[in-house]
Motif scaffolding. Structure first.
Motif, PDB file in Angstrom:
ATOM      1  N   SER A   1       0.854  -1.186   0.000  1.00  0.00           N
ATOM      2  CA  SER A   1       0.000   0.000   0.000  1.00  0.00           C
ATOM      3  C   SER A   1       0.894   1.243   0.000  1.00  0.00           C
ATOM      4  CB  SER A   1      -0.894  -0.009   1.245  1.00  0.00           C
ATOM      5  OG  SER A   1      -1.636   1.177   1.317  1.00  0.00           O
ATOM      6  N   VAL A   2       1.009   1.869  -1.167  1.00  0.00           N
ATOM      7  CA  VAL A   2       1.897   3.023  -1.338  1.00  0.00           C
ATOM      8  C   VAL A   2       1.173   4.116  -2.122  1.00  0.00           C
ATOM      9  CG1 VAL A   2       4.035   3.840  -2.450  1.00  0.00           C
ATOM     10  CG2 VAL A   2       4.020   1.651  -1.247  1.00  0.00           C
ATOM     11  N   ASP A   3       1.155   5.299  -1.587  1.00  0.00           N
ATOM     12  CA  ASP A   3       0.539   6.462  -2.253  1.00  0.00           C
ATOM     13  C   ASP A   3      -0.901   6.181  -2.688  1.00  0.00           C
ATOM     14  OD1 ASP A   3       2.992   7.588  -1.868  1.00  0.00           O
ATOM     15  OD2 ASP A   3       3.550   7.730  -3.981  1.00  0.00           O
TER      16      ASP A   3
ATOM     17  N   GLU B   1     -16.566 -13.692   2.165  1.00  0.00           N
ATOM     18  CA  GLU B   1     -15.701 -14.743   1.625  1.00  0.00           C
ATOM     19  C   GLU B   1     -14.260 -14.293   1.448  1.00  0.00           C
ATOM     20  OE1 GLU B   1     -16.661 -17.426  -1.447  1.00  0.00           O
ATOM     21  OE2 GLU B   1     -18.788 -17.467  -0.955  1.00  0.00           O
ATOM     22  N   ARG B   2     -14.045 -13.062   1.041  1.00  0.00           N
ATOM     23  CA  ARG B   2     -12.687 -12.556   0.811  1.00  0.00           C
ATOM     24  C   ARG B   2     -12.591 -11.094   1.233  1.00  0.00           C
ATOM     25  NH1 ARG B   2      -9.305 -15.781  -2.841  1.00  0.00           N
ATOM     26  NH2 ARG B   2      -9.530 -17.794  -1.830  1.00  0.00           N
ATOM     27  N   LEU B   3     -11.382 -10.703   1.654  1.00  0.00           N
ATOM     28  CA  LEU B   3     -11.131  -9.305   1.993  1.00  0.00           C
ATOM     29  C   LEU B   3     -10.108  -8.686   1.049  1.00  0.00           C
ATOM     30  CD1 LEU B   3     -11.447  -6.878   3.980  1.00  0.00           C
ATOM     31  CD2 LEU B   3      -9.466  -7.813   5.210  1.00  0.00           C
ATOM     32  N   LEU B   4      -9.012  -9.417   0.801  1.00  0.00           N
ATOM     33  CA  LEU B   4      -7.879  -8.866   0.051  1.00  0.00           C
ATOM     34  C   LEU B   4      -7.798  -9.476  -1.351  1.00  0.00           C
ATOM     35  CD1 LEU B   4      -5.145  -9.139   2.853  1.00  0.00           C
ATOM     36  CD2 LEU B   4      -6.595  -7.170   2.339  1.00  0.00           C
ATOM     37  N   PRO B   5      -7.197  -8.734  -2.299  1.00  0.00           N
ATOM     38  CA  PRO B   5      -7.033  -9.289  -3.649  1.00  0.00           C
ATOM     39  C   PRO B   5      -5.952 -10.371  -3.729  1.00  0.00           C
ATOM     40  CG  PRO B   5      -6.092  -7.078  -3.522  1.00  0.00           C
ATOM     41  CD  PRO B   5      -6.794  -7.314  -2.221  1.00  0.00           C
ATOM     42  N   VAL B   6      -5.023 -10.349  -2.781  1.00  0.00           N
ATOM     43  CA  VAL B   6      -3.966 -11.368  -2.687  1.00  0.00           C
ATOM     44  C   VAL B   6      -3.834 -11.772  -1.217  1.00  0.00           C
ATOM     45  CG1 VAL B   6      -2.621 -10.587  -4.699  1.00  0.00           C
ATOM     46  CG2 VAL B   6      -2.193  -9.564  -2.444  1.00  0.00           C
ATOM     47  N   ALA B   7      -2.963 -12.749  -0.943  1.00  0.00           N
ATOM     48  CA  ALA B   7      -2.835 -13.249   0.430  1.00  0.00           C
ATOM     49  C   ALA B   7      -2.260 -12.216   1.388  1.00  0.00           C
ATOM     50  CB  ALA B   7      -1.958 -14.496   0.441  1.00  0.00           C
ATOM     51  N   GLN B   8      -1.420 -11.327   0.885  1.00  0.00           N
ATOM     52  CA  GLN B   8      -0.695 -10.428   1.795  1.00  0.00           C
ATOM     53  C   GLN B   8      -0.614  -9.017   1.229  1.00  0.00           C
ATOM     54  OE1 GLN B   8       3.151 -11.981   3.109  1.00  0.00           O
ATOM     55  NE2 GLN B   8       4.011  -9.925   3.099  1.00  0.00           N
ATOM     56  N   VAL B   9      -0.950  -8.053   2.072  1.00  0.00           N
ATOM     57  CA  VAL B   9      -0.753  -6.645   1.726  1.00  0.00           C
ATOM     58  C   VAL B   9       0.189  -6.030   2.755  1.00  0.00           C
ATOM     59  CG1 VAL B   9      -1.835  -4.379   1.446  1.00  0.00           C
ATOM     60  CG2 VAL B   9      -2.996  -6.423   0.582  1.00  0.00           C
ATOM     61  N   ASN B  10       1.271  -5.435   2.275  1.00  0.00           N
ATOM     62  CA  ASN B  10       2.247  -4.766   3.141  1.00  0.00           C
ATOM     63  C   ASN B  10       1.858  -3.299   3.325  1.00  0.00           C
ATOM     64  OD1 ASN B  10       3.666  -7.136   3.122  1.00  0.00           O
ATOM     65  ND2 ASN B  10       5.475  -6.354   2.081  1.00  0.00           N
ATOM     66  N   TYR B  11       2.135  -2.791   4.518  1.00  0.00           N
ATOM     67  CA  TYR B  11       1.870  -1.379   4.819  1.00  0.00           C
ATOM     68  C   TYR B  11       3.183  -0.740   5.275  1.00  0.00           C
ATOM     69  CZ  TYR B  11      -3.020  -2.468   4.265  1.00  0.00           C
ATOM     70  OH  TYR B  11      -4.220  -2.846   3.726  1.00  0.00           O
ATOM     71  N   PRO B  12       4.001  -0.293   4.305  1.00  0.00           N
ATOM     72  CA  PRO B  12       5.314   0.230   4.679  1.00  0.00           C
ATOM     73  C   PRO B  12       5.258   1.556   5.425  1.00  0.00           C
ATOM     74  CG  PRO B  12       5.022   0.250   2.276  1.00  0.00           C
ATOM     75  CD  PRO B  12       3.809  -0.380   2.866  1.00  0.00           C
ATOM     76  N   ASN B  13       4.145   2.262   5.321  1.00  0.00           N
ATOM     77  CA  ASN B  13       4.181   3.634   5.815  1.00  0.00           C
ATOM     78  C   ASN B  13       3.116   4.002   6.840  1.00  0.00           C
ATOM     79  OD1 ASN B  13       6.365   4.182   3.991  1.00  0.00           O
ATOM     80  ND2 ASN B  13       4.865   4.124   2.342  1.00  0.00           N
ATOM     81  N   GLU B  14       1.815   3.774   6.520  1.00  0.00           N
ATOM     82  CA  GLU B  14       0.796   4.523   7.256  1.00  0.00           C
ATOM     83  C   GLU B  14       0.167   3.840   8.462  1.00  0.00           C
ATOM     84  OE1 GLU B  14      -1.401   2.905   3.557  1.00  0.00           O
ATOM     85  OE2 GLU B  14       0.634   3.125   4.300  1.00  0.00           O
ATOM     86  N   HIS B  15       0.555   2.637   8.811  1.00  0.00           N
ATOM     87  CA  HIS B  15      -0.069   1.949   9.946  1.00  0.00           C
ATOM     88  C   HIS B  15       0.992   1.402  10.894  1.00  0.00           C
ATOM     89  CE1 HIS B  15      -4.096   2.170   8.251  1.00  0.00           C
ATOM     90  NE2 HIS B  15      -3.614   1.739   7.099  1.00  0.00           N
ATOM     91  N   ALA B  16       0.557   1.086  12.131  1.00  0.00           N
ATOM     92  CA  ALA B  16       1.485   0.492  13.103  1.00  0.00           C
ATOM     93  C   ALA B  16       1.831  -0.942  12.706  1.00  0.00           C
ATOM     94  CB  ALA B  16       0.876   0.514  14.500  1.00  0.00           C
ATOM     95  N   TYR B  17       0.891  -1.628  12.018  1.00  0.00           N
ATOM     96  CA  TYR B  17       1.180  -2.991  11.571  1.00  0.00           C
ATOM     97  C   TYR B  17       1.975  -2.966  10.267  1.00  0.00           C
ATOM     98  CZ  TYR B  17      -3.402  -2.003   9.343  1.00  0.00           C
ATOM     99  OH  TYR B  17      -4.453  -1.430   8.674  1.00  0.00           O
ATOM    100  N   THR B  18       2.711  -4.049  10.030  1.00  0.00           N
ATOM    101  CA  THR B  18       3.529  -4.127   8.815  1.00  0.00           C
ATOM    102  C   THR B  18       2.783  -4.773   7.664  1.00  0.00           C
ATOM    103  OG1 THR B  18       4.445  -6.171   9.725  1.00  0.00           O
ATOM    104  CG2 THR B  18       5.825  -4.194   9.858  1.00  0.00           C
ATOM    105  N   ARG B  19       1.914  -5.750   7.986  1.00  0.00           N
ATOM    106  CA  ARG B  19       1.233  -6.454   6.902  1.00  0.00           C
ATOM    107  C   ARG B  19      -0.057  -7.085   7.413  1.00  0.00           C
ATOM    108  NH1 ARG B  19       5.099 -11.799   5.792  1.00  0.00           N
ATOM    109  NH2 ARG B  19       5.139 -12.584   7.921  1.00  0.00           N
ATOM    110  N   VAL B  20      -0.933  -7.372   6.463  1.00  0.00           N
ATOM    111  CA  VAL B  20      -2.174  -8.089   6.743  1.00  0.00           C
ATOM    112  C   VAL B  20      -2.171  -9.330   5.857  1.00  0.00           C
ATOM    113  CG1 VAL B  20      -4.683  -7.997   6.793  1.00  0.00           C
ATOM    114  CG2 VAL B  20      -3.362  -5.918   7.200  1.00  0.00           C
ATOM    115  N   THR B  21      -2.471 -10.483   6.454  1.00  0.00           N
ATOM    116  CA  THR B  21      -2.496 -11.743   5.714  1.00  0.00           C
ATOM    117  C   THR B  21      -3.897 -12.327   5.749  1.00  0.00           C
ATOM    118  OG1 THR B  21      -0.216 -12.208   6.375  1.00  0.00           O
ATOM    119  CG2 THR B  21      -1.492 -14.054   5.539  1.00  0.00           C
ATOM    120  N   GLU B  22      -4.386 -12.759   4.589  1.00  0.00           N
ATOM    121  CA  GLU B  22      -5.667 -13.465   4.497  1.00  0.00           C
ATOM    122  C   GLU B  22      -5.362 -14.917   4.153  1.00  0.00           C
ATOM    123  OE1 GLU B  22     -10.108 -12.930   2.579  1.00  0.00           O
ATOM    124  OE2 GLU B  22      -8.426 -11.888   1.633  1.00  0.00           O
ATOM    125  N   PHE B  23      -5.652 -15.816   5.094  1.00  0.00           N
ATOM    126  CA  PHE B  23      -5.124 -17.184   5.016  1.00  0.00           C
ATOM    127  C   PHE B  23      -5.767 -18.049   3.935  1.00  0.00           C
ATOM    128  CE2 PHE B  23      -4.221 -15.756   9.357  1.00  0.00           C
ATOM    129  CZ  PHE B  23      -2.837 -15.899   9.338  1.00  0.00           C
TER     130      PHE B  23
END
Length: 372
Positions: A89-91, A262-284
């Motif tokens: 997630s960038v810009d 059924e689904r939240l993300l378009p892929v299994a993992q979204v990285n958040y390099p900048n705007e959140h305290a968490y680094t990534r979200v994974t949908e198993f």
């Protein structure tokens, strides 16, 4: 409880592989102890309250170039082909990670070819006479702006340090590409255990010569249980009661959520390099292939305290580990194997390789011939 040939401390990859080999090939009686209430170490998976198969300790993605390692694990599981893809997630956009041709074109509204992308990277790269740090690795390949957008914030969150303070090896794991290959890994074998990791570990430890004790600190049984040899897969500094000081680790905390969709993300993992305290979200469900009306995701928060996950790659920690390594070399009757015992950031296949090599050494010392 009778005597055992080998006491194995830890039921993760390193301990389970060695226990299986010692029992199956050498006919040894093996006791495996683990302080946690389950086998599988950090690769353990289970169904959450909604019935979704999750990885409680974050996503574990199996990939290897080794036919031998893939063949060995195939004795205990069937596989589901799976190639991991990550977006960052960038810009305000979700862009392919590692940085590739599509990343550049989408980010800057360009239409470059692979050849032009190569020239683009060359034009923005900063020449470094010597590559010492993670920052050096990245800016020398893709320049300062992309480094700031995709790497610097993520690394600062992950390690609690700026990339300029970290060993070059950290960033060397993540390439930049001039083609459109959006796979996170490029290994020959990329797959997930068809019925999950825990089922695979259960089969590995199912030999009648293997006993497993969970919720057990090995120190509480090591003197009560007769054994000729120990395999230790825990933190090396803890084994020696931190006599030279604590080895620095980064830890992780996870916030697991189940959603009624059924689904939240378009892929299994979204990285958040900048705007959140968490680094990534994974949908198993992307990873496991499970079909379910609900979906479960994990938000990952790096932290300084907690279970040891990642050895901190700095010269000071390497120097401290060498003191423990010297202790290990003086010790008879104990084999140290795995990430924590070796203070190395190993992938799962590397741990399996180390465990199989350790087994060969043990077998050789006992005059057994082991097929490669």
């Amino acid at each position: 409880m009778g005597g055992f040939d080998t006491l194995v401390v830890g039921a993760g990859f390193a301990g389970s592989v060695l226990a299986e080999r010692l029992a199956n090939v050498l006919g040894q009686r093996v006791l495996v102890v683990d302080k946690r209430p389950h086998i599988g170490g950090n690769a353990y998976d289970c169904h959450d309250a909604a019935g979704v198969l999750i990885h409680p300790y974050g996503p574990h993605l199996f990939h290897t170039n080794s036919d031998d390692i893939f063949g060995y694990l195939s004795k205990f599981t069937q596989w589901r082909a799976y190639e991991h893809r990550v977006l960052a997630s960038v810009d305000g956009q979700l862009l392919p990670m590692p940085v590739n041709l599509d990343t550049i074109n989408q980010l800057y509204g360009l239409n470059l070819t692979s050849q032009e992308a190569e020239k683009f990277f060359e034009s923005v790269a900063e020449h470094k006479a010597e590559i010492k740090t993670s920052e050096d690795v990245v800016v020398s390949k893709i320049g300062r702006e992309l480094y700031n957008k995709f790497y610097r914030g993520y690394t600062r969150k992950q390690w609690g340090l700026d990339p300029s303070q970290l060993d070059a090896s950290v960033a060397a794991r993540v390439p930049a590409r001039t083609n459109r290959d959006s796979r996170y890994f490029t290994d020959r074998h990329q797959a997930m255990p068809l019925h999950g990791y825990t089922r695979m570990f259960e089969k590995m430890l199912a030999h009648p010569n293997i006993e497993v004790m969970l919720n057990t600190d090995y120190r509480s049984v090591m003197h009560a249980v007769g054994h000729k040899h120990m395999v230790y897969t825990g933190p090396v500094d803890a084994f020696f009661d931190y006599k030279h000081g604590k080895l620095p680790y980064r830890s992780l905390q996870f916030r697991h959520e189940t959603l009624q969709q059924e689904r939240l993300l378009p892929v299994a993992q979204v990285n958040y390099p900048n705007e959140h305290a968490y680094t990534r979200v994974t949908e198993f469900k992307h990873i496991t292939g499970q079909e379910h009306a609900c979906t479960s995701v994990a938000y990952e928060y790096p932290c300084a305290e907690g279970e040891p996950y990642y050895p901190v790659p700095q010269p000071e920690s390497a120097a401290l580990y060498r003191k423990y390594e010297a202790e290990v070399e003086q010790l008879q009757g104990v084999t140290f194997v795995g990430r924590l015992a070796s203070y190395r950031y190993y992938n799962m296949d590397q741990v399996v390789a180390q465990a199989l090599a350790a087994f060969k050494a043990i077998a050789a010392a006992q005059s057994f011939s082991v097929e490669p």
